[in-house]
Design an enzyme around this catalytic site. Structure first.
Site, PDB file in Angstrom:
ATOM      1  N   ARG A 139      35.677  15.769  31.848  1.00 33.04           N
ATOM      2  CA  ARG A 139      36.820  14.896  31.564  1.00 33.04           C
ATOM      3  C   ARG A 139      36.788  13.746  32.463  1.00 33.04           C
ATOM      4  NH1 ARG A 139      41.564  17.593  35.708  1.00 33.04           N
ATOM      5  NH2 ARG A 139      41.448  15.986  37.014  1.00 33.04           N
ATOM      6  N   GLY A 140      37.533  12.424  32.176  1.00 34.31           N
ATOM      7  CA  GLY A 140      37.604  11.437  32.878  1.00 34.31           C
ATOM      8  C   GLY A 140      36.376  10.579  32.811  1.00 34.31           C
ATOM      9  N   GLU A 141      35.835  10.135  34.024  1.00 40.56           N
ATOM     10  CA  GLU A 141      34.730   9.298  33.945  1.00 40.56           C
ATOM     11  C   GLU A 141      33.458   9.906  34.956  1.00 40.56           C
ATOM     12  OE1 GLU A 141      33.153   4.888  35.821  1.00 40.56           O
ATOM     13  OE2 GLU A 141      34.877   5.077  34.635  1.00 40.56           O
ATOM     14  N   ASP A 142      33.736  10.400  35.812  1.00 38.61           N
ATOM     15  CA  ASP A 142      32.760  10.765  36.917  1.00 38.61           C
ATOM     16  C   ASP A 142      32.270  11.965  36.477  1.00 38.61           C
ATOM     17  OD1 ASP A 142      31.216  10.453  39.439  1.00 38.61           O
ATOM     18  OD2 ASP A 142      32.120  12.659  39.797  1.00 38.61           O
ATOM     19  N   SER A 143      32.851  13.144  36.017  1.00 38.09           N
ATOM     20  CA  SER A 143      32.604  14.365  35.522  1.00 38.09           C
ATOM     21  C   SER A 143      31.757  14.069  33.976  1.00 38.09           C
ATOM     22  CB  SER A 143      33.420  15.321  35.480  1.00 38.09           C
ATOM     23  OG  SER A 143      34.442  15.014  34.483  1.00 38.09           O
TER      24      SER A 143
ATOM     25  N   TYR B  13      41.669  17.929  30.994  1.00 42.59           N
ATOM     26  CA  TYR B  13      43.198  17.767  30.992  1.00 42.59           C
ATOM     27  C   TYR B  13      43.992  18.628  30.252  1.00 42.59           C
ATOM     28  CZ  TYR B  13      41.216  13.021  32.294  1.00 42.59           C
ATOM     29  OH  TYR B  13      40.731  11.947  32.946  1.00 42.59           O
TER      30      TYR B  13
ATOM     31  N   ASP C 276      38.715   7.953  40.100  1.00 41.72           N
ATOM     32  CA  ASP C 276      38.677   6.771  40.943  1.00 41.72           C
ATOM     33  C   ASP C 276      37.843   7.050  42.116  1.00 41.72           C
ATOM     34  OD1 ASP C 276      39.872   5.806  38.926  1.00 41.72           O
ATOM     35  OD2 ASP C 276      41.482   5.139  39.810  1.00 41.72           O
TER      36      ASP C 276
END
Length: 389
Positions: free
Chosen positions: A279-283, A201, A24
């Site tokens: 992982r996630g959104e930004d990376s 993760y 975020d």
């Protein structure tokens, strides 16, 4: 009246609540910097967790409540919120709830701010139908608009600062890999080494995959920033723990554990690697701009709802890819996310990397040919203002 209250309100302000990771705040910090650097706006960023933010922005000191970094006015989101005049555009990131007092201040402005709810990125078909939808406030003369990042012209685009692709290409053309290795105290690997960055993760299937890399006929260099996967990696290597600075070797596999880093340094890690686990959104988005094969560890949701999001992206991403390589890519991504065994899916995926590599580069270039998120956001906000007359 405070000195801050005498200053004119910024053009944009972003409200960000850090949930349990860095995605975020990573998106919000990148957007804030792009609005300042690429578009010349004055931007205020509200963050509730300065400790998490300081890991992405090491020059920021958590002891302060306000600071200007790279032209962004960073404020601590505390309750009650510091009373400042709202910006011309107010962005609540990922459905965080704005403080009621700030909403009232927005309604009290002579000209109501443009109110944006910046949503999570998704390739699902329904996104284009929801992008830009308006939601009137039930009691205030304000309207919120939903802004969805996306992968086509119907959505809000992807975060990409001006000159990113050119900077990447220049870095690689100037042998940035060797310089990066020296700076990060990693021995320069042999030319045939598969360099893998691992940002993930928790991954219970990592032990068997590590064993495959240990016995591989091709050398493997594993570059791992500090993060949640280190516990699984330590078990795979049979050590009690791992931290930044660790250098281990086992068979054909060499391991370098890197410090958690800022966003620009993370980009360079992606650029020097041959395969990136993100992982996630930004990376996830940054791995696409790297133009290299990558694997997405998506944030898990209840009832495995995240697989709808994963498969929607894979449907787009695999288009035009050799069928065998596409099948291997899908199988490994599914296994990495819990539907299958990563070690069992690795061989076919690895065999497909020479084909997946050019495909990944072309995918990134096709996305970079479209306007980026900050550009589309500013155009969207200008359109709302123009429509008001």
């Amino acid at each position: 009246m405070t000195e801050n209250a005498l200053l004119p309100p910024p053009d944009y302000e972003i409200f960000c609540q850090v949930v349990d990771n860095y995605g975020d705040i990573g998106v919000c910090w990148r957007l804030a910097r792009s609005l300042v650097r690429d578009h010349g706006f004055r931007v205020r960023l509200w963050v509730d967790d300065f400790v998490a933010f300081s890991r992405l922005c090491p020059v920021f000191h958590t002891a302060v409540q306000q600071a200007v970094v790279e032209g962004v006015d960073i404020r601590q989101w505390t309750m009650p919120l510091e009373q400042l005049e709202p910006a011309a555009v107010v962005i609540e990131a990922f459905a965080c709830t704005l403080p009621e007092a700030h909403v009232e201040a927005m309604a009290a402005r002579p000209v109501a701010p443009v109110w944006i709810n910046l949503e999570y990125l998704s390739a699902e078909d329904w996104v284009s139908g929801c992008h830009g939808l308006a939601s009137p406030h039930p009691s205030q003369p304000l309207t919120k608009h939903f802004f969805f990042p996306g992968f086509d012209v119907a959505g809000g685009g992807l975060l990409r600062e001006t000159g990113l692709i050119a900077a990447r290409d220049s870095f690689l053309q100037q042998d940035g890999r060797a310089a990066w290795m020296a700076t990060n105290e990693v021995a320069l690997p042999a030319a045939d080494t598969l360099i893998v960055s691992l940002f993930a993760y928790e991954q219970p299937g990592l032990t068997d995959l590590v064993e495959i890399w240990v016995r591989s006929s091709r050398p493997v260099l594993l570059l791992v920033p500090e993060g949640r996967v280190l516990g699984d990696l330590a078990r795979a290597f049979g050590v009690l723990g791992l931290s930044a600075g660790a250098r281990l070797r086992k068979g054909s596999l060499s391991l370098a554990v890197l410090p958690f880093t800022d966003q620009d340094a993370y980009d360079r890690l992606l650029w020097v690697s041959d395969l990136n686990f993100a992982r996630g959104e930004d990376s996830f988005v940054r791995a696409q701009w790297a133009g290299k094969p990558f694997v997405w560890h998506i944030y898990a949701q209840d009832d495995e709802a995240h697989f709808d999001k994963l498969d929607a992206f894979l449907q787009r991403y695999r288009a035009g890819l050799d069928p065998a390589a596409a099948e291997a890519l899908v199988a490994f991504w599914h296994a990495w996310n819990g539907r299958g065994v990563p070690a069992a899916a690795w061989s076919a995926f690895a065999e497909g990397l020479p084909v997946i590599g050019p495909h990944a580069e072309n995918w990134g270039l096709s996305q970079a040919a479209m306007p980026d998120l900050a550009m589309r956001l500013t155009q969207f906000c200008n359109h709302i203002v123009d429509a008001r007359g």
